[in-house]
Design a protein around this motif. Structure first.
Motif, PDB file in Angstrom:
ATOM      1  N   THR A  30      41.143 -29.840  55.426  1.00  0.00           N
ATOM      2  CA  THR A  30      40.633 -29.516  56.767  1.00  0.00           C
ATOM      3  C   THR A  30      39.877 -28.184  56.725  1.00  0.00           C
ATOM      4  O   THR A  30      38.791 -28.047  57.302  1.00  0.00           O
ATOM      5  N   ASP A  68      38.414 -26.995  54.135  1.00  0.00           N
ATOM      6  CA  ASP A  68      37.164 -27.252  53.403  1.00  0.00           C
ATOM      7  C   ASP A  68      36.097 -27.864  54.301  1.00  0.00           C
ATOM      8  O   ASP A  68      34.913 -27.577  54.161  1.00  0.00           O
ATOM      9  N   ALA A 126      33.200 -35.593  61.144  1.00  0.00           N
ATOM     10  CA  ALA A 126      33.873 -36.815  60.689  1.00  0.00           C
ATOM     11  C   ALA A 126      33.321 -37.274  59.346  1.00  0.00           C
ATOM     12  O   ALA A 126      34.081 -37.696  58.458  1.00  0.00           O
ATOM     13  N   VAL A 127      32.001 -37.182  59.193  1.00  0.00           N
ATOM     14  CA  VAL A 127      31.401 -37.585  57.913  1.00  0.00           C
ATOM     15  C   VAL A 127      31.898 -36.684  56.788  1.00  0.00           C
ATOM     16  O   VAL A 127      32.291 -37.154  55.711  1.00  0.00           O
ATOM     17  N   ARG A 162      35.586 -37.485  56.033  1.00  0.00           N
ATOM     18  CA  ARG A 162      35.748 -38.724  55.252  1.00  0.00           C
ATOM     19  C   ARG A 162      35.351 -38.482  53.794  1.00  0.00           C
ATOM     20  O   ARG A 162      36.032 -38.899  52.867  1.00  0.00           O
ATOM     21  N   ASN A 163      34.249 -37.803  53.596  1.00  0.00           N
ATOM     22  CA  ASN A 163      33.808 -37.548  52.228  1.00  0.00           C
ATOM     23  C   ASN A 163      34.813 -36.704  51.460  1.00  0.00           C
ATOM     24  O   ASN A 163      35.096 -36.953  50.290  1.00  0.00           O
ATOM     25  N   LYS A 164      35.335 -35.702  52.129  1.00  0.00           N
ATOM     26  CA  LYS A 164      36.322 -34.836  51.462  1.00  0.00           C
ATOM     27  C   LYS A 164      37.567 -35.634  51.106  1.00  0.00           C
ATOM     28  O   LYS A 164      38.107 -35.502  50.001  1.00  0.00           O
ATOM     29  N   PHE A 168      38.029 -38.944  50.834  1.00  0.00           N
ATOM     30  CA  PHE A 168      37.805 -39.957  49.799  1.00  0.00           C
ATOM     31  C   PHE A 168      37.540 -39.285  48.449  1.00  0.00           C
ATOM     32  O   PHE A 168      37.935 -39.790  47.406  1.00  0.00           O
ATOM     33  N   ARG A 202      39.524 -39.869  45.041  1.00  0.00           N
ATOM     34  CA  ARG A 202      38.794 -40.223  43.816  1.00  0.00           C
ATOM     35  C   ARG A 202      39.171 -39.281  42.678  1.00  0.00           C
ATOM     36  O   ARG A 202      39.365 -39.696  41.543  1.00  0.00           O
ATOM     37  N   LYS A 235      25.495 -37.291  52.521  1.00  0.00           N
ATOM     38  CA  LYS A 235      26.863 -37.072  52.924  1.00  0.00           C
ATOM     39  C   LYS A 235      27.044 -35.806  53.758  1.00  0.00           C
ATOM     40  O   LYS A 235      27.998 -35.684  54.504  1.00  0.00           O
TER      41      LYS A 235
END
Lengths: 207, 271
Positions: free
Chosen positions: A48, A50, A72-73, A76-78, A80, A84, A204
């Protein structure tokens, strides 16, 4: 919150505005992250932070009225990206939307795509919509989403399929054109680039 | 048959229906503290870039002997050139891969920022014209805290980093000292509240209030080790800074400076 003023102050580099942004949006951001991380709260707080740091560093891209979608984008990227990194990202079942016609090209602005997605999802019954969002937005597996919603997996899969069909249909109506009107065929990856007008990695962090 | 990734399409969607805000129980104050510690007004860094550019372009500024360490240092890592403009930091590389695990590391095509125990995937945050900025503090031998910024930019294939250290602490952070180098002499410029000063001007006005201090750069020691066997002639901690402020990699520093200067007047051509 007055988003116009907030964005103006953020762009000036006002850290008080950053504080206000966090106070207003941190639950929104952390709720997305914790959902994708499946409840791991300790990592959630760090991610959060970040998200807000990234937003701060890219504050010139902020637009009034678009703050939450932008956060939100990033969130989500952070999230996911975190999964990963630890090889815990879950492959989304049937994540690909297939168009049988080779001669089409998705030509749609991001804003319009947002509207198309809304329309497609709103055309679904609420439970179907929730399943779609859980799976494709929050990255839950079909079985996780099915369990959370108290339905069996096969039902979930058929509902997801229906959602994909609806999305595909609406995109065909509104978002795609015969490729002859566009350009010669390109690789699928490049299409993604074209459609967003820039490279995926850059996309992103964009609104 | 055409295929589109639904998850990626969903970036254009924002869930306002099923998200239950507050579910995370995250501590707002903790988030604010964590962010505020790292978030600094970007103008300081941009200011620094401007001044570095000005310093590189100014031919006649005060010449200082190597009696004190620089307060602001920019250098290359595995690239030839660091371009710094008010709004731009772009790093390009044309040399072989080198390890910079203390600043960043590359794994599986991703870039991780590793400075000061961080381990953050910054791949998606950086690009050719975007850098990731990390703010922290540096304490010198006298115990004075200086503000520091590490910038990592580029792409996983062409990446580099730069470091800026501001003279003084938060209170006198507007005093910026910039060094440039022509291969044999160091050139200082000072920037105070919008005014560019030579060393002598700055010294006359402010030195009693803002004494210069030596700053210990960890990375300097690392560079020294690299070059210790290679170039005995320049083996000296202070001298090394003067001679290789840009991260010398087998070329004479004299060759690097004109390139840097050309960058700032816009005539440099990336190779």
């Amino acid at each position: 919150m007055d988003e116009e003023k907030l964005v103006r102050d953020l762009r000036k580099g006002d850290t008080d505005a950053l504080r206000e942004l966090i106070e207003n949006c941190h639950t929104f951001v952390s709720s997305i992250i914790v959902r994708i991380l499946r409840g791991r709260k300790s990592e959630c707080e760090e991610l959060t932070q970040d998200v807000f740091l990234t937003a701060w560093e890219n504050r010139r891209k902020l637009k009034a009225g678009k703050i939450r979608p932008y956060l939100a984008v990033i969130a989500r990227n952070k999230a996911f990206g975190f999964l990963r990194k630890y090889h815990e990202d879950l492959p989304l079942d049937e994540d690909i939307l297939i168009f049988d016609d080779e001669n089409i090209e998705l030509r749609i602005e991001r804003k319009e795509l947002s509207e198309v997605l809304e329309e497609a999802l709103n055309a679904l019954p609420k439970e179907h919509r929730e399943l779609f969002v859980r799976h494709y937005y929050y990255g839950q597996t079909v079985s996780e989403a099915a369990e959370a919603m108290g339905i069996n997996e096969s039902t979930a899969k058929s509902r997801l399929k229906r959602g994909r069909e609806k999305l595909r249909k609406i995109l065909l109506q509104k978002g795609v054109q015969p490729e002859s009107a566009v350009n010669a065929p390109r690789l699928a990856r490049q299409r993604t680039v074209n459609y967003f007008g820039r490279h995926n990695n850059e996309r992103k962090n964009q609104i | 048959m055409k295929q589109y990734n639904i998850s990626e399409l969903m970036d254009s969607y924002t869930d306002n229906e099923f998200l239950i805000e507050g579910r995370s129980d995250s501590d707002a104050e903790a988030v604010i503290r964590g962010v505020m510690e790292k978030a600094r007004p970007q103008k300081r860094l941009r200011l620094c870039f401007k001044i570095l550019a000005a310093a590189a372009l100014t031919a006649a500024v005060s010449v200082i002997t190597a009696a004190a360490l620089p307060a602001v240092v920019f250098k290359l890592s595995d690239g030839d050139t660091v371009i710094m403009e008010p709004n731009l930091i772009a790093i390009r590389s044309s040399v072989e891969e080198k390890s910079h695990d203390n600043i960043y590391k590359k794994e599986g095509g991703r870039v991780y920022f590793t400075f000061e125990g961080q381990n953050m995937d910054i791949t998606d945050l950086i690009s050719f014209d975007t850098a990731y900025y990390y703010w922290s503090e540096l304490t010198d031998d006298q115990g004075t805290t200086h503000r520091r910024c590490i910038a990592v930019g580029g792409t996983p294939e062409h990446i580099g980093w730069a470091e800026a250290v501001w003279e003084g602490n938060e209170a006198d952070g507007s005093h910026l000292r910039v060094i440039s180098f022509n291969g044999s002499h160091c050139y200082y410029q000072y920037y105070v509240d919008g005014e560019v000063l030579s060393f002598w001007e700055w010294n006359e006005k402010y030195s009693s209030e803002y004494p210069m201090r030596d700053i210990k750069f960890n990375w300097v020691r690392e560079i020294r080790e690299k070059f210790e066997d290679f170039d005995k002639e320049h083996y000296d901690r202070e001298e090394l800074i003067w001679k290789y402020p840009l991260g010398w990699k087998g070329k004479k520093a004299d060759d690097d400076i004109p390139k840097l200067a050309n960058v700032f007047d816009g005539s440099y051509e990336i190779r």
